[in-house]
Design a protein around this motif. Structure first.
Motif, PDB file in Angstrom:
ATOM      1  N   ASP A 499      93.829  17.477   8.248  1.00 31.41           N
ATOM      2  CA  ASP A 499      92.842  16.786   9.087  1.00 31.41           C
ATOM      3  C   ASP A 499      93.097  16.964  10.579  1.00 31.41           C
ATOM      4  N   LYS A 500      94.118  17.699  10.928  1.00 28.23           N
ATOM      5  CA  LYS A 500      94.346  18.039  12.342  1.00 28.23           C
ATOM      6  C   LYS A 500      93.670  19.357  12.716  1.00 28.23           C
ATOM      7  N   VAL A 501      93.082  20.020  11.736  1.00 26.23           N
ATOM      8  CA  VAL A 501      92.434  21.313  11.988  1.00 26.23           C
ATOM      9  C   VAL A 501      90.927  21.159  11.851  1.00 26.23           C
ATOM     10  N   ARG A 502      90.187  21.586  12.866  1.00 32.91           N
ATOM     11  CA  ARG A 502      88.727  21.587  12.745  1.00 32.91           C
ATOM     12  C   ARG A 502      88.230  23.027  12.838  1.00 32.91           C
ATOM     13  N   CYS A 503      87.580  23.432  11.789  1.00 31.13           N
ATOM     14  CA  CYS A 503      87.100  24.816  11.707  1.00 31.13           C
ATOM     15  C   CYS A 503      85.601  24.847  11.991  1.00 31.13           C
ATOM     16  N   ILE A 504      85.191  25.668  12.935  1.00 28.46           N
ATOM     17  CA  ILE A 504      83.765  25.801  13.251  1.00 28.46           C
ATOM     18  C   ILE A 504      83.328  27.268  13.139  1.00 28.46           C
ATOM     19  N   ILE A 505      82.010  27.441  13.037  1.00 26.59           N
ATOM     20  CA  ILE A 505      81.456  28.800  13.035  1.00 26.59           C
ATOM     21  C   ILE A 505      80.988  29.086  14.450  1.00 26.59           C
ATOM     22  N   ALA A 506      81.691  29.973  15.125  1.00 23.25           N
ATOM     23  CA  ALA A 506      81.390  30.261  16.535  1.00 23.25           C
ATOM     24  C   ALA A 506      80.196  31.196  16.650  1.00 23.25           C
ATOM     25  N   ASP A 507      79.481  31.128  17.788  1.00 26.58           N
ATOM     26  CA  ASP A 507      78.337  32.016  17.995  1.00 26.58           C
ATOM     27  C   ASP A 507      78.814  33.409  18.401  1.00 26.58           C
ATOM     28  N   THR A 508      77.857  34.322  18.495  1.00 24.66           N
ATOM     29  CA  THR A 508      78.219  35.732  18.693  1.00 24.66           C
ATOM     30  C   THR A 508      78.783  36.023  20.087  1.00 24.66           C
ATOM     31  N   ALA A 509      78.565  35.101  21.036  1.00 22.99           N
ATOM     32  CA  ALA A 509      79.099  35.325  22.374  1.00 22.99           C
ATOM     33  C   ALA A 509      80.506  34.759  22.527  1.00 22.99           C
ATOM     34  N   SER A 510      80.965  34.038  21.526  1.00 27.95           N
ATOM     35  CA  SER A 510      82.225  33.307  21.671  1.00 27.95           C
ATOM     36  C   SER A 510      83.385  33.918  20.903  1.00 27.95           C
ATOM     37  N   LEU A 511      83.110  34.954  20.172  1.00 28.87           N
ATOM     38  CA  LEU A 511      84.132  35.507  19.286  1.00 28.87           C
ATOM     39  C   LEU A 511      83.862  36.993  19.089  1.00 28.87           C
ATOM     40  N   GLY A 512      84.901  37.743  18.735  1.00 34.49           N
ATOM     41  CA  GLY A 512      84.706  39.150  18.425  1.00 34.49           C
ATOM     42  C   GLY A 512      83.832  39.323  17.185  1.00 34.49           C
ATOM     43  N   TYR A 513      83.441  40.549  16.931  1.00 34.35           N
ATOM     44  CA  TYR A 513      82.508  40.856  15.839  1.00 34.35           C
ATOM     45  C   TYR A 513      83.051  40.405  14.479  1.00 34.35           C
ATOM     46  N   ASN A 514      82.149  39.934  13.663  1.00 35.77           N
ATOM     47  CA  ASN A 514      82.482  39.616  12.262  1.00 35.77           C
ATOM     48  C   ASN A 514      81.437  40.209  11.345  1.00 35.77           C
ATOM     49  N   ASP A 515      81.889  40.863  10.310  1.00 36.82           N
ATOM     50  CA  ASP A 515      80.954  41.313   9.278  1.00 36.82           C
ATOM     51  C   ASP A 515      80.290  40.106   8.629  1.00 36.82           C
ATOM     52  N   VAL A 516      79.246  40.404   7.889  1.00 41.14           N
ATOM     53  CA  VAL A 516      78.463  39.374   7.195  1.00 41.14           C
ATOM     54  C   VAL A 516      79.341  38.636   6.173  1.00 41.14           C
ATOM     55  N   THR A 517      78.979  37.406   5.898  1.00 43.13           N
ATOM     56  CA  THR A 517      79.599  36.675   4.782  1.00 43.13           C
ATOM     57  C   THR A 517      79.044  37.251   3.480  1.00 43.13           C
ATOM     58  N   ASP A 518      79.737  38.214   2.930  1.00 44.38           N
ATOM     59  CA  ASP A 518      79.327  38.819   1.660  1.00 44.38           C
ATOM     60  C   ASP A 518      80.532  39.480   1.025  1.00 44.38           C
ATOM     61  N   GLY A 519      80.323  40.066  -0.146  1.00 45.19           N
ATOM     62  CA  GLY A 519      81.426  40.782  -0.789  1.00 45.19           C
ATOM     63  C   GLY A 519      82.582  39.868  -1.164  1.00 45.19           C
ATOM     64  N   SER A 520      82.305  38.586  -1.301  1.00 46.09           N
ATOM     65  CA  SER A 520      83.357  37.611  -1.639  1.00 46.09           C
ATOM     66  C   SER A 520      84.518  37.728  -0.663  1.00 46.09           C
ATOM     67  N   ARG A 521      84.187  37.959   0.613  1.00 43.90           N
ATOM     68  CA  ARG A 521      85.219  38.368   1.544  1.00 43.90           C
ATOM     69  C   ARG A 521      85.773  37.265   2.431  1.00 43.90           C
ATOM     70  N   VAL A 522      85.093  36.120   2.555  1.00 51.01           N
ATOM     71  CA  VAL A 522      85.420  35.230   3.661  1.00 51.01           C
ATOM     72  C   VAL A 522      86.746  34.501   3.474  1.00 51.01           C
ATOM     73  N   THR A 523      86.951  33.885   2.313  1.00 51.74           N
ATOM     74  CA  THR A 523      88.230  33.195   2.126  1.00 51.74           C
ATOM     75  C   THR A 523      89.370  34.206   2.191  1.00 51.74           C
ATOM     76  N   PHE A 524      89.102  35.423   1.704  1.00 49.58           N
ATOM     77  CA  PHE A 524      90.105  36.481   1.792  1.00 49.58           C
ATOM     78  C   PHE A 524      90.318  36.932   3.242  1.00 49.58           C
ATOM     79  N   ALA A 525      89.241  37.408   3.881  1.00 50.95           N
ATOM     80  CA  ALA A 525      89.398  38.079   5.185  1.00 50.95           C
ATOM     81  C   ALA A 525      89.525  37.088   6.341  1.00 50.95           C
ATOM     82  N   SER A 526      88.627  36.100   6.420  1.00 52.51           N
ATOM     83  CA  SER A 526      88.750  35.127   7.504  1.00 52.51           C
ATOM     84  C   SER A 526      90.007  34.287   7.293  1.00 52.51           C
ATOM     85  N   GLY A 527      90.360  34.076   6.026  1.00 55.96           N
ATOM     86  CA  GLY A 527      91.604  33.365   5.744  1.00 55.96           C
ATOM     87  C   GLY A 527      92.806  34.163   6.213  1.00 55.96           C
TER      88      GLY A 527
END
Lengths: 750, 81
Positions: A499-527
């Motif tokens: 509960d000390k960690v807050r995770c947000i989805i940043a906009d495209t101007a605030s973070l480097g490029y990210n591929d689409v959420t697909d390919g069952s990749r997010v918990t793997f890759a963003s993790g």
């Protein structure tokens, strides 16, 4: 219920990973505070609506917008002329979002209006006159492949043949995978069964329709609020289609009410931006359900031939399949993935899978959870089931005997690494479900499924706040609980409470490029990126502790959320918590943050086994799902509730695909059932509780052993349910959906 | 030299064989060499491919090193849902 095979159990003890932590979006979603695509409004905002073709195939001779332009309250009208030159890779998307010379399917966009209200925009659409020359159409995959079929694209010449044909056709490409000698393999078999199967096109069925707000300013800078699986993709695609510098377009992803692959591309987003560009006002667009079904991206319908040979002891001697998928009006159906995945669960000496990518007068297909794989698995697993019945063999034993395992040569080429298919089959065999008694008109079916999974480009920033809390910015929209999963991993690595960690989805101007959420990749890759960003921050936290203590940085270690002296030689210092160091950040060098930008590789493939009991009503043809159990390898279940949710969601969507869902086209090529009353997705009253068994065979390519879980769960259901219904009905089912009329036909009742 | 295997329907592009040996120290080197040597491979590479090295799938990380005894497969570019 979690199962960890003894020989591959996790070696690391986790404090937070594996816990069912609170979902950060939970309260917002149940109280209505969460903001979805249609919830955004801007000052001076206009409403955009699309005029769509009523014809399946028609030449557009002229579009007259003059009367609509004169209507009071209309600010802009766009047609294909407003979408200029673009990169070759975007040409099909450009034509799909706005028809050019021809309307290629019922519902294809031909013009769009931005007006002060929906009502005015609706009136304006009626004033647009389109002069169509109606052309012959084709919507069925097998019909489209015939030599005398209407040719949809006269520039399409089949690829993947020894010689490129001289005449255009609707066959875009041929794919072939496999190894060995299938004819030799069939000669070695005691029994060979050959069947043909058909599946209907289905839709992802996400509850939230596509929605966006686009605002282009007079200074050439724009912003968008979009319901999407990939806001960086939206930015790059829209910028590319409209000639805007990527940096001049900032895209924010809204909360998302389901995507399942259908929101990995664009439909109305570039249109809204083009209207905003022309009107110099923000423009909001929200698809109706009818538009979603007619003009977004359903999956392919398919027609598949399968031939498999088996010895009396259950050894599969050869497998051969020909898969034909129609992908709508543009090349690019998911048939190569269906052909690659269909035999993947089995370690075969002789195997071949041929895929044909075919275009028809239907909407351009989009990804749908393990694109292409469920249909192929349906056909192969059905024939294996029939062989087992004919040879009086146990279907789980036969699958275990032939199952791919570590180092097996995959049917599509390479050798597998560490995989968990056998563990899922063994768990299924040992589960009480397998031995439960069945009643009259009831049957049981099992099936296996495979999906590749992948990683991809990923950026994460982790900011240590002055009070010891942590802000985690990721760029992959959360479509299945990733904020909680990624928060679990960051907290684990930092050694601080979740509960000390807050995770947000940043906009495209605030973070480097990210591929689409697909390919069952997010918990793997963003993790993975979050873990590395946390490690980056830990390095800096240790440096600050060293500075505070006046010792070298390499004399400090990070343990359980604290900086500690690495050894007695480093001196006696009270451990400093993350909060202690954060409180002194300004005095010791400024803000503390960790970053990670990676192209994540090592995703690790995934397998599942499904078991289902059904009851068939021989009078009505209705199929009831009695019991359903999913056994799937998750590598490491970072957040078991979400893993179970993915397993259950895939099974439920598979139940809909197997039993009821179907795009129905009339002879006129128009979609007959563009609404949820006639296009029937399963609801709670149709379903039992889906039981889940999480198998954990760690993926060596991830620091915590994670494998993607979002897609594999939809691969086995079509086959498992069909095998179950075949068992209950006493007749082999070869056509989906197994709706009451189709079941009665199979039973010979109608 | 690294032996590169291709999916079935790309066989005609490399002379009807399952595989071909090309020079290179990275995936990028192999793809460039294939594209230069075989026009059919050039088109496939431009449209996008996935490459596996010893069973590990690489979507676009083309700077991954390869060694002569590695198992390298070229497959259609993967998408997901």
């Amino acid at each position: 219920m979690n199962v960890q095979p003894d020989n591959k159990s996790m070696k690391r003890d986790f404090d937070i990973v594996g816990k069912r932590t609170a979902r950060p979006d939970g309260i917002d979603k149940v109280t209505g505070r969460a903001r979805f695509g249609a919830d955004m409004s801007m000052p001076g905002m206009l409403w955009g609506l699309v005029l769509r073709s009523p014809h399946a195939h028609a030449k557009i001779r002229r579009i007259d917008t003059s009367a609509a332009e004169k209507l009071n309250g209309v600010h802009a009208i766009v047609t294909s002329k407003d979408f200029g030159p673009c990169d070759d890779s975007l040409l099909d998307i450009r034509e799909n979002v706005m028809a050019r010379e021809k309307a290629l399917y019922d519902g294809h966009a031909v013009a769009a209006v931005a007006a002060v209200s929906k009502s005015v925009a609706r009136q304006a659409l009626k004033l647009i006159k389109v002069d169509y020359q109606v052309l012959p159409h084709v919507t069925d995959v097998d019909e489209a492949m015939k030599p005398d079929a209407p040719v949809i694209n006269d520039k399409l010449f089949t690829k993947g043949l020894d010689k490129t044909p001289k005449k255009p056709s609707n066959i875009a490409e041929r794919f072939e995978f496999g190894h060995g000698d299938v004819e030799k393999g069939f000669k070695e078999a005691d029994l060979v069964i050959e069947r043909t199967f058909r599946t209907a096109a289905t839709h992802q069925g996400y509850i939230e329709p596509h929605a966006c707000v686009a605002s282009m300013g007079a200074d050439g800078r724009g912003e968008m609020w979009v319901c999407t699986q990939g806001h960086f993709m939206v930015r790059n695609t829209c910028a590319g289609l409209l000639g805007i510098d990527v940096s001049n377009l900032r895209v924010t992803a809204s909360e998302i009410g389901g995507g399942f692959g259908g929101k990995t591309t664009v439909f109305i987003e570039p249109v809204a931006l083009a209207l905003s560009l022309k009107a110099n006002r923000p423009v909001k667009m929200v698809m109706s359900r009818e538009e979603v079904l007619r003009a977004s991206g359903p999956t392919s319908s398919s027609s598949i031939d399968v031939k498999i040979g088996m010895k009396k002891d259950g050894t599969i001697t050869a497998g051969d399949a020909t898969l034909r998928y129609q992908g709508g009006a543009f090349p690019g159906s998911a048939v190569p993935y269906g052909a690659m995945a269909c035999f993947a669960p089995y370690d075969l000496k002789n195997v071949r899978a041929i895929g044909w990518d075919v275009i028809t007068n239907r909407p351009k297909q989009a990804a749908y959870r393990a694109p292409g794989a469920p249909m192929g698995a349906y056909a192969i697993e059905s024939v294996i089931d029939e062989l087992c019945r004919e040879l009086k063999l146990d279907p789980l034993d036969v699958r275990l005997k032939n199952a791919s395992t570590d180092g097996s040569k995959a049917s599509y080429g390479p050798n597998f690494g560490v995989i968990g298919l056998k563990a899922t089959l063994e768990a299924a065999r040992n589960h009480p479900h397998w031995k439960a008694k069945l009643g009259k008109n009831q049957g049981r079916g099992v099936a296996c499924g495979f999906w590749f999974n992948f990683g991809g480009e990923t950026s994460v920033s982790l900011n240590v706040n002055v009070d010891g809390t942590v802000g985690l910015s990721v760029g992959t929209p959360d479509i299945g609980g990733s904020r909680a999963s990624i928060g679990n991993m960051a907290a684990e690595e930092l050694g601080i409470p979740y509960d000390k960690v807050r995770c947000i989805i940043a906009d495209t101007a605030s973070l480097g490029y990210n591929d689409v959420t697909d390919g069952s990749r997010v918990t793997f890759a963003s993790g993975m990126a979050a873990i590395q960003a946390a490690r980056d921050a830990i390095g800096k936290l240790c440096e600050r502790a060293a500075k505070i203590w006046g010792i070298p940085a390499d004399a400090v270690v990070w343990e359980k959320g604290h900086a500690r002296p690495a050894s007695p030689n480093a001196g006696k210092h009270e451990p400093l918590s993350l909060a202690d160091i954060a409180a002194q950040a300004g005095a010791t060098g400024g803000p503390i943050a960790g970053h990670c930008e990676i192209n994540a590789e090592g995703a690790g493939v995934s397998f599942a086994t499904h078991m289902v009991d059904t009851e068939v009503d021989p009078e009505t043809g209705h199929v009831k799902i009695l019991r359903y159990t999913v056994f799937q390898d998750a590598g490491k279940a970072v957040h078991p509730s979400y893993v179970e949710g993915q397993f259950q969601g895939g099974a439920v969507q598979g139940i809909g695909w197997a039993l009821n869902e179907e795009y129905i086209y009339g002879k006129d090529g128009r979609l007959q059932n563009p609404g949820f009353l006639d296009y029937r997705i399963p609801v709670c009253s149709d379903l039992p509780m889906i039981d889940t068994v999480i198998i954990e065979v760690p993926n060596p390519g991830h620091p915590y052993g994670v494998r993607g879980v979002g897609e594999t769960s939809i691969v086995p259901p079509l086959a498992a349910i069909s095998n179950s219904v075949s068992d209950a009905a006493g007749v082999r089912m070869t056509r989906l959906p197994m709706s009451p009329p189709n079941v009665l036909k199979a039973l010979g009742r109608i | 030299m690294v032996r590169v295997q291709v999916w079935g329907s790309l066989k005609p592009a490399i002379g009807g064989e399952d595989s071909v040996e090309v020079e290179g120290e990275t995936i990028n080197d192999l793809l460039k060499a294939l594209a230069a040597a075989y026009p059919g491979m050039d088109e496939a590479v431009r449209r996008g491919v996935s490459v596996t090295v010893n069973g590990e799938m690489y979507a676009n990380a083309v700077m991954v090193p390869v060694k002569p005894d590695d198992e390298v497969f070229i497959l259609p570019k993967l998408v997901g849902g």
